[in-house]
Write a protein that holds these residues in place. Structure first.
Motif, PDB file in Angstrom:
ATOM      1  N   ILE A 136      17.121  -8.286  29.433  1.00  0.00           N
ATOM      2  CA  ILE A 136      18.194  -7.956  28.488  1.00  0.00           C
ATOM      3  C   ILE A 136      17.965  -6.565  27.898  1.00  0.00           C
ATOM      4  O   ILE A 136      18.899  -5.772  27.771  1.00  0.00           O
ATOM      5  N   LEU A 137      16.703  -6.259  27.576  1.00  0.00           N
ATOM      6  CA  LEU A 137      16.385  -4.920  27.062  1.00  0.00           C
ATOM      7  C   LEU A 137      16.765  -3.851  28.098  1.00  0.00           C
ATOM      8  O   LEU A 137      17.324  -2.812  27.744  1.00  0.00           O
ATOM      9  N   SER A 138      16.483  -4.133  29.378  1.00  0.00           N
ATOM     10  CA  SER A 138      16.833  -3.178  30.439  1.00  0.00           C
ATOM     11  C   SER A 138      18.340  -2.958  30.492  1.00  0.00           C
ATOM     12  O   SER A 138      18.804  -1.829  30.636  1.00  0.00           O
ATOM     13  N   ARG A 139      19.089  -4.056  30.372  1.00  0.00           N
ATOM     14  CA  ARG A 139      20.545  -3.919  30.418  1.00  0.00           C
ATOM     15  C   ARG A 139      21.071  -3.147  29.206  1.00  0.00           C
ATOM     16  O   ARG A 139      21.914  -2.260  29.347  1.00  0.00           O
ATOM     17  N   LEU A 140      20.567  -3.473  28.018  1.00  0.00           N
ATOM     18  CA  LEU A 140      21.032  -2.788  26.804  1.00  0.00           C
ATOM     19  C   LEU A 140      20.730  -1.296  26.894  1.00  0.00           C
ATOM     20  O   LEU A 140      21.489  -0.464  26.410  1.00  0.00           O
ATOM     21  N   LYS A 141      19.603  -0.969  27.545  1.00  0.00           N
ATOM     22  CA  LYS A 141      19.258   0.439  27.727  1.00  0.00           C
ATOM     23  C   LYS A 141      20.230   1.102  28.708  1.00  0.00           C
ATOM     24  O   LYS A 141      20.710   2.207  28.465  1.00  0.00           O
ATOM     25  N   GLN A 142      20.529   0.388  29.807  1.00  0.00           N
ATOM     26  CA  GLN A 142      21.499   0.910  30.781  1.00  0.00           C
ATOM     27  C   GLN A 142      22.857   1.137  30.129  1.00  0.00           C
ATOM     28  O   GLN A 142      23.573   2.065  30.483  1.00  0.00           O
ATOM     29  N   ASP A 143      23.191   0.258  29.199  1.00  0.00           N
ATOM     30  CA  ASP A 143      24.472   0.366  28.490  1.00  0.00           C
ATOM     31  C   ASP A 143      24.492   1.520  27.494  1.00  0.00           C
ATOM     32  O   ASP A 143      25.506   1.772  26.863  1.00  0.00           O
ATOM     33  N   GLY A 144      23.349   2.175  27.319  1.00  0.00           N
ATOM     34  CA  GLY A 144      23.276   3.301  26.389  1.00  0.00           C
ATOM     35  C   GLY A 144      23.125   2.873  24.936  1.00  0.00           C
ATOM     36  O   GLY A 144      23.372   3.650  24.021  1.00  0.00           O
ATOM     37  N   LEU A 145      22.736   1.610  24.713  1.00  0.00           N
ATOM     38  CA  LEU A 145      22.586   1.132  23.339  1.00  0.00           C
ATOM     39  C   LEU A 145      21.154   1.320  22.830  1.00  0.00           C
ATOM     40  O   LEU A 145      20.920   1.275  21.625  1.00  0.00           O
ATOM     41  N   LEU A 146      20.209   1.496  23.767  1.00  0.00           N
ATOM     42  CA  LEU A 146      18.802   1.653  23.384  1.00  0.00           C
ATOM     43  C   LEU A 146      18.185   2.879  24.047  1.00  0.00           C
ATOM     44  O   LEU A 146      18.573   3.265  25.144  1.00  0.00           O
ATOM     45  N   HIS A 147      17.212   3.467  23.345  1.00  0.00           N
ATOM     46  CA  HIS A 147      16.291   4.429  23.941  1.00  0.00           C
ATOM     47  C   HIS A 147      14.976   3.709  24.156  1.00  0.00           C
ATOM     48  O   HIS A 147      14.693   2.704  23.503  1.00  0.00           O
ATOM     49  N   SER A 148      14.134   4.255  25.055  1.00  0.00           N
ATOM     50  CA  SER A 148      12.804   3.667  25.198  1.00  0.00           C
ATOM     51  C   SER A 148      11.784   4.755  25.494  1.00  0.00           C
ATOM     52  O   SER A 148      12.140   5.841  25.958  1.00  0.00           O
ATOM     53  N   GLU A 149      10.523   4.429  25.193  1.00  0.00           N
ATOM     54  CA  GLU A 149       9.451   5.391  25.421  1.00  0.00           C
ATOM     55  C   GLU A 149       8.141   4.629  25.611  1.00  0.00           C
ATOM     56  O   GLU A 149       7.877   3.671  24.884  1.00  0.00           O
ATOM     57  N   TRP A 150       7.339   5.056  26.608  1.00  0.00           N
ATOM     58  CA  TRP A 150       6.032   4.446  26.821  1.00  0.00           C
ATOM     59  C   TRP A 150       5.026   5.088  25.872  1.00  0.00           C
ATOM     60  O   TRP A 150       4.970   6.311  25.764  1.00  0.00           O
ATOM     61  N   VAL A 151       4.249   4.270  25.203  1.00  0.00           N
ATOM     62  CA  VAL A 151       3.227   4.768  24.287  1.00  0.00           C
ATOM     63  C   VAL A 151       1.894   4.138  24.664  1.00  0.00           C
ATOM     64  O   VAL A 151       1.807   2.911  24.818  1.00  0.00           O
ATOM     65  N   GLU A 152       0.884   4.972  24.843  1.00  0.00           N
ATOM     66  CA  GLU A 152      -0.452   4.461  25.155  1.00  0.00           C
ATOM     67  C   GLU A 152      -1.001   3.724  23.934  1.00  0.00           C
ATOM     68  O   GLU A 152      -0.990   4.258  22.826  1.00  0.00           O
ATOM     69  N   ALA A 153      -1.433   2.491  24.142  1.00  0.00           N
ATOM     70  CA  ALA A 153      -2.035   1.741  23.037  1.00  0.00           C
ATOM     71  C   ALA A 153      -3.505   2.135  22.934  1.00  0.00           C
ATOM     72  O   ALA A 153      -4.094   2.593  23.904  1.00  0.00           O
ATOM     73  N   ASP A 154      -4.079   1.961  21.723  1.00  0.00           N
ATOM     74  CA  ASP A 154      -5.490   2.323  21.518  1.00  0.00           C
ATOM     75  C   ASP A 154      -6.387   1.593  22.509  1.00  0.00           C
ATOM     76  O   ASP A 154      -7.258   2.179  23.131  1.00  0.00           O
ATOM     77  N   ALA A 155      -6.154   0.298  22.620  1.00  0.00           N
ATOM     78  CA  ALA A 155      -6.953  -0.478  23.566  1.00  0.00           C
ATOM     79  C   ALA A 155      -6.015  -1.109  24.589  1.00  0.00           C
ATOM     80  O   ALA A 155      -5.008  -1.700  24.225  1.00  0.00           O
ATOM     81  N   GLY A 156      -6.332  -0.956  25.836  1.00  0.00           N
ATOM     82  CA  GLY A 156      -5.591  -1.681  26.862  1.00  0.00           C
ATOM     83  C   GLY A 156      -4.340  -0.996  27.363  1.00  0.00           C
ATOM     84  O   GLY A 156      -4.321   0.205  27.556  1.00  0.00           O
TER      85      GLY A 156
END
Lengths: 125, 164
Positions: A61-81
């Motif tokens: 659902i998040l992927s679809r909402l992003k495709q619809d232009g309703l969401l932005h997304s960004e990968w963030v490196e976590a401290d661990a893992g």
């Protein structure tokens, strides 16, 4: 959620459909608080909205909402893992979420009025 | 990942993720990798609170089901953007395999596009072969006439006469 599919009770099926139908709004609403990644969104849905579902369900659902232009997304490196994919609302997403929230509130108000006799036991005249 | 997770546990996570990846074979590589990476992150973060790998994987849901959801959700968006009949049919075919609603949608699209195409072809052929292309009702009558005539040639009384 998947086990409910095999349940014979039509009430259960109806509840599953009801939850599914509300997921878009619940996800957008959870993101109106700010940037969240998948697991955080799930926690909001499970704790605040009491939406019990297979955890994987939110990601398509998040992927679809992003495709619809309703969401932005960004990968963030976590401290661990492992890195986390954060989501937040676009301007269009904010507008859509507000419009859906208004539609939902109107809908719920009207339906509450309709079902009120059932809750007060007035249906047996 | 929790240090307590066993080698068996790690194997079952990799098996889960490869099943998910395989079930997403129709999805472009970049989108597929990103989705699998996101699910991988989810699983490993869950394992920071629990050592029960089987329970964590069960919580995420069946990998093939999850892949199907991803395909249904994301290709329907492409459908809304392009409206191409080919893509509609492909999406509907995939959807048809996932439930009765999808199946009926697929059948409606199949019959609709099939009829549309046949009308279009008859219309195009009409100026070229005006005698051979007719509306479906007249064609129906001519077929039944010819079959009746053909049946007449092998009528029992005539064959008995010829043998006599």
């Amino acid at each position: 959620m998947y086990s409910a599919k095999h349940n014979n009770g039509s009430e259960d099926k109806w509840e599953v459909q009801l939850r599914k139908g509300c997921l878009d709004l619940a996800i957008l609403a959870s993101l109106s608080r700010g940037r969240l990644y998948g697991l955080e969104i799930l926690r909001v849905l499970q704790q605040d909205a009491q939406l019990v579902l297979a955890e994987g369900t939110v990601y398509p659902i998040l992927s679809r909402l992003k495709q619809d232009g309703l969401l932005h997304s960004e990968w963030v490196e976590a401290d661990a893992g492992h890195p986390r994919k954060y989501y937040w609302l676009t301007d269009a997403g904010h507008q859509r979420a507000e419009a859906m929230a208004r539609a939902w509130t109107d809908f719920a108000t009207n339906l509450n009025r309709t079902v009120e006799p059932l809750l007060n036991g007035k249906e047996h005249v | 990942m929790s240090s307590a997770a066993t080698a068996d546990g790690r194997d079952s996570i990799e098996l889960y993720l490869s099943r998910l990846d395989a079930a997403l074979h129709t999805v472009p590589a970049s989108e597929r990798e990103e989705f699998v990476r996101e699910i991988r992150g989810h699983i490993f973060e869950r394992l920071e609170q629990s050592n029960d790998v089987a329970a964590v994987l069960a919580g995420v849901g069946d990998p093939e089901e999850l892949a199907k959801q991803f395909c249904t959700e994301t290709s329907l968006v492409q459908l809304a953007r392009t409206g191409s009949p080919w893509r509609l049919m492909r999406t509907a075919a995939r959807w048809a395999l996932s439930g009765s609603q999808g199946f009926s949608m697929f059948m409606v699209a199949l019959v609709g596009y099939g009829l549309g195409a046949s009308f279009y072809i008859s219309a195009m052929l009409k100026p070229i072969f005006p005698d051979h292309v007719a509306s479906s009702s007249t064609t129906g009558i001519s077929i039944s006439d010819s079959t009746r005539r053909r049946k007449g040639t092998i009528s029992p009384d005539r064959t008995s006469r010829s043998t006599r």
